[in-house]
Scaffold this motif. Sequence first.
Motif, mmCIF file in Angstrom:
data_model
loop_
_atom_site.group_PDB
_atom_site.id
_atom_site.type_symbol
_atom_site.label_atom_id
_atom_site.label_comp_id
_atom_site.label_asym_id
_atom_site.label_seq_id
_atom_site.Cartn_x
_atom_site.Cartn_y
_atom_site.Cartn_z
ATOM 1 N N UNK A 238 51.430 -8.561 -36.418
ATOM 2 C CA UNK A 238 51.081 -9.269 -37.790
ATOM 3 C C UNK A 238 49.796 -8.571 -38.360
ATOM 4 N N UNK A 239 49.557 -7.404 -37.765
ATOM 5 C CA UNK A 239 48.147 -6.832 -38.550
ATOM 6 C C UNK A 239 48.425 -5.245 -39.073
ATOM 7 N N UNK A 240 47.720 -4.918 -39.910
ATOM 8 C CA UNK A 240 47.642 -3.430 -40.379
ATOM 9 C C UNK A 240 46.934 -2.506 -39.372
ATOM 10 N N UNK A 241 47.781 -1.541 -39.094
ATOM 11 C CA UNK A 241 47.482 -0.606 -38.298
ATOM 12 C C UNK A 241 47.053 0.878 -39.027
ATOM 13 N N UNK A 242 46.290 1.762 -38.536
ATOM 14 C CA UNK A 242 45.750 2.777 -39.076
ATOM 15 C C UNK A 242 47.013 3.835 -39.432
ATOM 16 N N UNK A 243 46.883 4.373 -40.757
ATOM 17 C CA UNK A 243 48.035 5.183 -41.148
ATOM 18 C C UNK A 243 48.124 6.473 -40.483
ATOM 19 N N UNK A 244 49.407 6.876 -40.137
ATOM 20 C CA UNK A 244 49.603 8.257 -39.473
ATOM 21 C C UNK A 244 49.803 9.419 -40.240
ATOM 22 N N UNK B 181 52.529 -0.721 -31.631
ATOM 23 C CA UNK B 181 53.511 -1.559 -32.195
ATOM 24 C C UNK B 181 54.205 -0.689 -33.469
ATOM 25 N N UNK B 182 53.536 0.465 -33.842
ATOM 26 C CA UNK B 182 54.119 1.221 -34.901
ATOM 27 C C UNK B 182 55.252 1.950 -34.448
ATOM 28 N N UNK B 183 55.206 2.071 -33.223
ATOM 29 C CA UNK B 183 56.148 3.317 -32.482
ATOM 30 C C UNK B 183 57.348 2.353 -31.968
ATOM 31 N N UNK C 43 53.108 1.194 -41.785
ATOM 32 C CA UNK C 43 52.480 1.148 -40.472
ATOM 33 C C UNK C 43 51.911 -0.475 -40.292
ATOM 34 N N UNK C 44 52.613 -1.333 -40.704
ATOM 35 C CA UNK C 44 52.206 -2.664 -40.324
ATOM 36 C C UNK C 44 53.111 -3.285 -39.269
ATOM 37 N N UNK C 45 52.384 -3.947 -38.459
ATOM 38 C CA UNK C 45 53.286 -4.339 -37.291
ATOM 39 C C UNK C 45 53.423 -5.817 -37.337
#
Length: 128
Positions: A21-27, A56-58, A125-127
Amino acid sequence: MHCKLWLALSVCLLLPTSDAGRQMPKLSAKKLCADSECSHPILIARALQDYYPGDCRFIPIRQGQLIYVYAMLKDRGNLFWAGSVQDTYYGQQEARIGHFPSSVVEETHPLMPATTEVKTTKWDFYCN
């Protein structure tokens, strides 16, 4: 005073530590896809080894599992791809979609050329 500190520490330890439920850094700022929507798979790959994701992006991958690759991230030497895996028995588990290191798979079946460059968005990249 010690009781309040202990209670506060206990509550913090019990709170969920999930990235959901949160934005993760862009890869990456860009990705290569078969089309502008990244809706068609580029290739099918087979996992060379197990991969256990760090966040959670992976997606987790088991050795021998087939992965449908939909995008190849740019700007980082093509280190990460995006795709989906499904359990070995159809219907046993939902398909999982996410990123994984390209180094843990081998290309087995090319499907479409990845010639369309697409900018990544926060949703890449949103989890959830």
